[in-house]
Motif scaffolding. Structure first.
Motif, PDB file in Angstrom:
ATOM      1  N   ALA A 117       0.820  -1.217   0.000  1.00  0.00           N
ATOM      2  CA  ALA A 117       0.000   0.000   0.000  1.00  0.00           C
ATOM      3  C   ALA A 117       0.850   1.261   0.000  1.00  0.00           C
ATOM      4  N   ASN A 118       2.174   1.102   0.186  1.00  0.00           N
ATOM      5  CA  ASN A 118       3.122   2.222   0.195  1.00  0.00           C
ATOM      6  C   ASN A 118       2.710   3.285   1.225  1.00  0.00           C
ATOM      7  N   THR A 119       2.399   2.818   2.425  1.00  0.00           N
ATOM      8  CA  THR A 119       2.012   3.737   3.485  1.00  0.00           C
ATOM      9  C   THR A 119       2.320   3.101   4.828  1.00  0.00           C
ATOM     10  N   VAL A 120       2.128   3.881   5.877  1.00  0.00           N
ATOM     11  CA  VAL A 120       2.289   3.408   7.256  1.00  0.00           C
ATOM     12  C   VAL A 120       0.966   3.661   7.977  1.00  0.00           C
ATOM     13  N   PHE A 121       0.414   2.613   8.574  1.00  0.00           N
ATOM     14  CA  PHE A 121      -0.845   2.724   9.308  1.00  0.00           C
ATOM     15  C   PHE A 121      -0.550   2.910  10.795  1.00  0.00           C
ATOM     16  N   GLY A 122      -1.385   3.721  11.453  1.00  0.00           N
ATOM     17  CA  GLY A 122      -1.289   3.933  12.894  1.00  0.00           C
ATOM     18  C   GLY A 122      -2.641   3.748  13.554  1.00  0.00           C
ATOM     19  N   LEU A 123      -2.646   3.135  14.737  1.00  0.00           N
ATOM     20  CA  LEU A 123      -3.889   2.883  15.472  1.00  0.00           C
ATOM     21  C   LEU A 123      -3.774   3.464  16.875  1.00  0.00           C
ATOM     22  N   GLY A 124      -4.791   4.228  17.267  1.00  0.00           N
ATOM     23  CA  GLY A 124      -4.875   4.765  18.617  1.00  0.00           C
ATOM     24  C   GLY A 124      -5.984   4.079  19.388  1.00  0.00           C
ATOM     25  N   PHE A 125      -5.602   3.396  20.495  1.00  0.00           N
ATOM     26  CA  PHE A 125      -6.559   2.607  21.271  1.00  0.00           C
ATOM     27  C   PHE A 125      -7.010   3.372  22.512  1.00  0.00           C
ATOM     28  N   ALA A 126      -8.117   2.891  23.075  1.00  0.00           N
ATOM     29  CA  ALA A 126      -8.658   3.532  24.273  1.00  0.00           C
ATOM     30  C   ALA A 126      -7.893   3.132  25.527  1.00  0.00           C
ATOM     31  N   SER A 127      -7.207   1.977  25.483  1.00  0.00           N
ATOM     32  CA  SER A 127      -6.476   1.516  26.656  1.00  0.00           C
ATOM     33  C   SER A 127      -5.229   0.755  26.207  1.00  0.00           C
ATOM     34  N   GLU A 128      -4.315   0.601  27.139  1.00  0.00           N
ATOM     35  CA  GLU A 128      -3.085  -0.130  26.858  1.00  0.00           C
ATOM     36  C   GLU A 128      -3.360  -1.628  26.664  1.00  0.00           C
ATOM     37  N   GLN A 129      -4.380  -2.176  27.330  1.00  0.00           N
ATOM     38  CA  GLN A 129      -4.708  -3.588  27.183  1.00  0.00           C
ATOM     39  C   GLN A 129      -5.150  -3.904  25.749  1.00  0.00           C
ATOM     40  N   GLN A 130      -5.973  -3.035  25.158  1.00  0.00           N
ATOM     41  CA  GLN A 130      -6.401  -3.257  23.774  1.00  0.00           C
ATOM     42  C   GLN A 130      -5.207  -3.230  22.825  1.00  0.00           C
ATOM     43  N   LEU A 131      -4.278  -2.299  23.062  1.00  0.00           N
ATOM     44  CA  LEU A 131      -3.074  -2.243  22.229  1.00  0.00           C
ATOM     45  C   LEU A 131      -2.257  -3.529  22.372  1.00  0.00           C
ATOM     46  N   THR A 132      -2.105  -4.020  23.598  1.00  0.00           N
ATOM     47  CA  THR A 132      -1.326  -5.245  23.824  1.00  0.00           C
ATOM     48  C   THR A 132      -1.970  -6.439  23.126  1.00  0.00           C
ATOM     49  N   LYS A 133      -3.293  -6.583  23.205  1.00  0.00           N
ATOM     50  CA  LYS A 133      -3.987  -7.697  22.543  1.00  0.00           C
ATOM     51  C   LYS A 133      -3.818  -7.617  21.023  1.00  0.00           C
ATOM     52  N   PHE A 134      -3.937  -6.417  20.460  1.00  0.00           N
ATOM     53  CA  PHE A 134      -3.784  -6.259  19.023  1.00  0.00           C
ATOM     54  C   PHE A 134      -2.365  -6.614  18.596  1.00  0.00           C
ATOM     55  N   ALA A 135      -1.354  -6.190  19.374  1.00  0.00           N
ATOM     56  CA  ALA A 135       0.037  -6.489  19.040  1.00  0.00           C
ATOM     57  C   ALA A 135       0.303  -7.994  19.123  1.00  0.00           C
ATOM     58  N   GLU A 136      -0.242  -8.643  20.153  1.00  0.00           N
ATOM     59  CA  GLU A 136      -0.067 -10.090  20.273  1.00  0.00           C
ATOM     60  C   GLU A 136      -0.715 -10.819  19.097  1.00  0.00           C
ATOM     61  N   LYS A 137      -1.910 -10.387  18.674  1.00  0.00           N
ATOM     62  CA  LYS A 137      -2.575 -11.002  17.532  1.00  0.00           C
ATOM     63  C   LYS A 137      -1.790 -10.759  16.249  1.00  0.00           C
ATOM     64  N   PHE A 138      -1.196  -9.594  16.109  1.00  0.00           N
ATOM     65  CA  PHE A 138      -0.390  -9.282  14.931  1.00  0.00           C
ATOM     66  C   PHE A 138       0.801 -10.236  14.846  1.00  0.00           C
ATOM     67  N   LEU A 139       1.471 -10.465  15.983  1.00  0.00           N
ATOM     68  CA  LEU A 139       2.604 -11.388  16.000  1.00  0.00           C
ATOM     69  C   LEU A 139       2.168 -12.819  15.660  1.00  0.00           C
ATOM     70  N   GLU A 140       1.015 -13.215  16.187  1.00  0.00           N
ATOM     71  CA  GLU A 140       0.496 -14.550  15.901  1.00  0.00           C
ATOM     72  C   GLU A 140       0.177 -14.708  14.421  1.00  0.00           C
ATOM     73  N   VAL A 141      -0.486 -13.741  13.844  1.00  0.00           N
ATOM     74  CA  VAL A 141      -0.840 -13.791  12.423  1.00  0.00           C
ATOM     75  C   VAL A 141       0.422 -13.757  11.559  1.00  0.00           C
ATOM     76  N   LYS A 142       1.399 -12.966  11.967  1.00  0.00           N
ATOM     77  CA  LYS A 142       2.668 -12.888  11.236  1.00  0.00           C
ATOM     78  C   LYS A 142       3.349 -14.255  11.199  1.00  0.00           C
ATOM     79  N   GLU A 143       3.383 -14.982  12.316  1.00  0.00           N
ATOM     80  CA  GLU A 143       3.986 -16.313  12.365  1.00  0.00           C
ATOM     81  C   GLU A 143       3.199 -17.293  11.487  1.00  0.00           C
ATOM     82  N   ALA A 144       1.864 -17.165  11.510  1.00  0.00           N
ATOM     83  CA  ALA A 144       1.041 -18.031  10.660  1.00  0.00           C
ATOM     84  C   ALA A 144       1.303 -17.769   9.185  1.00  0.00           C
TER      85      ALA A 144
END
Length: 353
Positions: free
Chosen positions: A82-109
């Motif tokens: 897409a030739n871009t950088v995406f950024g996400l702003g979450f309401a809490s640190e827990q939501q950010l941590t869950k999203f990052a963990e899922k990203f790592l899991e999907v990346k390994e898959a």
């Protein structure tokens, strides 16, 4: 089964400014749904987010991607396709941590899926090479028994080998085509990675410049604070000096008023000094009168003695003389009192002078 969501959350979506590669541009006015999707037919993963009818994120996850936490509630990843950088702003640190963990899991898959695909391609390539080696020997056998065309046209095994060889050729061509596509995508990824590295270096340079500017601004701010403190001290000293000047002005006015009073008193004394000779003359005149009165008093006393000797001669004359004498004595006492008052006044004037 197609593409199915496997994880969903809500966040504010941002994209890097394509012109500056530094600033974030909001892609959504409010928090929107961000989901991970898995495509079973292609064995691929995507992050998709839709704001109303507009698709604001459509990013396929590759093993080379990295999700980075830049703060307690904000994270980002780069998409070279897409030739871009995406950024996400979450309401809490827990939501950010869950999203990052899922990203790592999907990346390994995605990495495992890529490795399996490469293994299949290598297996197909090896199989086609082995088939290619066996085909000439068959031809040799057939050539030993007659011409190739005759044997191929009349032997069922040779026909099957030919169809298998054609199929393998098709697989090899497809594999070569996929390899070229993979090389093209790899080159695109490399170019995008190079652009991202340049953008990152530029961002780091801008960050260093910003830090330098911030440091310079802080130093200028500290210098301005010191100058402001000095100016405030000077203003305070000037205010104190103004208060002292006001006090001195008031004191000068008081002294001028006192000087005017003293000058008025001096003028009065001068006027009184001009009256002193006249008072002295009056005092001398009163002294002469007093002496004359004293002399008259002596004469009167002589007369009283004479009159007392004549008292026995005539009572009427004595009574008359006594009345006259009483009047005279009263007048004399008045004169004496006046003379004493004049003396006291002269004494007081002499002391004041």
């Amino acid at each position: 089964m197609g593409e199915q969501p496997i994880f969903t959350t809500r966040a504010h979506v941002f994209q890097i400014d394509p012109s500056t590669k530094k600033n974030w541009v909001p892609a959504s006015k409010q928090a929107v749904t961000v989901s991970y999707f898995y495509d079973s037919t292609r064995n691929s993963y995507r992050i998709i987010s839709v704001d109303g009818s507009k698709v604001i994120i459509n990013s396929t996850i590759t093993p080379n991607m990295t999700f980075t936490k830049t703060s307690q509630k904000f994270g980002q990843w780069a998409d070279s396709r897409a030739n871009t950088v995406f950024g996400l702003g979450f309401a809490s640190e827990q939501q950010l941590t869950k999203f990052a963990e899922k990203f790592l899991e999907v990346k390994e898959a995605a990495k495992l899926a890529r490795d399996k695909s490469q293994e299949k391609m290598e297996t197909s390539s090896n199989h086609s090479q082995e088939s290619g080696r066996n085909t000439p020997s068959s031809n040799q056998v057939s050539s030993m028994n007659g011409t190739d065309d005759e044997k191929i046209s009349h032997t069922p095994e040779t026909t099957a080998l030919k169809s298998e060889n054609d199929r393998l050729k098709t697989v090899i061509e497809q594999s070569n085509s996929n390899a070229k596509k993979a090389e093209t995508e790899l080159q695109t990824l490399r170019e995008s990675n190079a652009r991202l590295i340049d953008a990152l270096q530029e961002a780091n340079t801008s960050l260093e410049n910003w830090k330098t500017q911030t440091h310079n601004t802080q130093e200028e701010n500290n210098t301005l604070k010191k100058k402001i403190a000095e100016l405030e001290l000077q203003c305070k000293e000037e205010n104190q000096e103004k208060e002292r000047n006001a006090q001195l002005t008031l004191r000068v006015q008081e002294l001028e008023a006192e000087l005017q009073d003293k000058e008025q008193e001096l003028e009065n004394l001068r006027k009184q000094a001009e009256i002193i000779p006249q008072l002295m003359a009056e005092c001398e005149s009163l002294t002469a009168k007093l002496q004359a009165a004293e002399q008259g008093s002596k004469d009167a006393r002589g007369k009283v003695l004479a009159l007392q000797s004549e008292v026995d001669d005539t009572h009427q004359k004595h009574t008359h003389i006594k009345t006259e004498l009483k009047k005279f004595m009263d007048a004399l006492e008045g004169k004496i009192d006046e003379l004493h008052e004049v003396r006291q006044g002269l004494s007081k004037l002499g002391i004041d002078n």
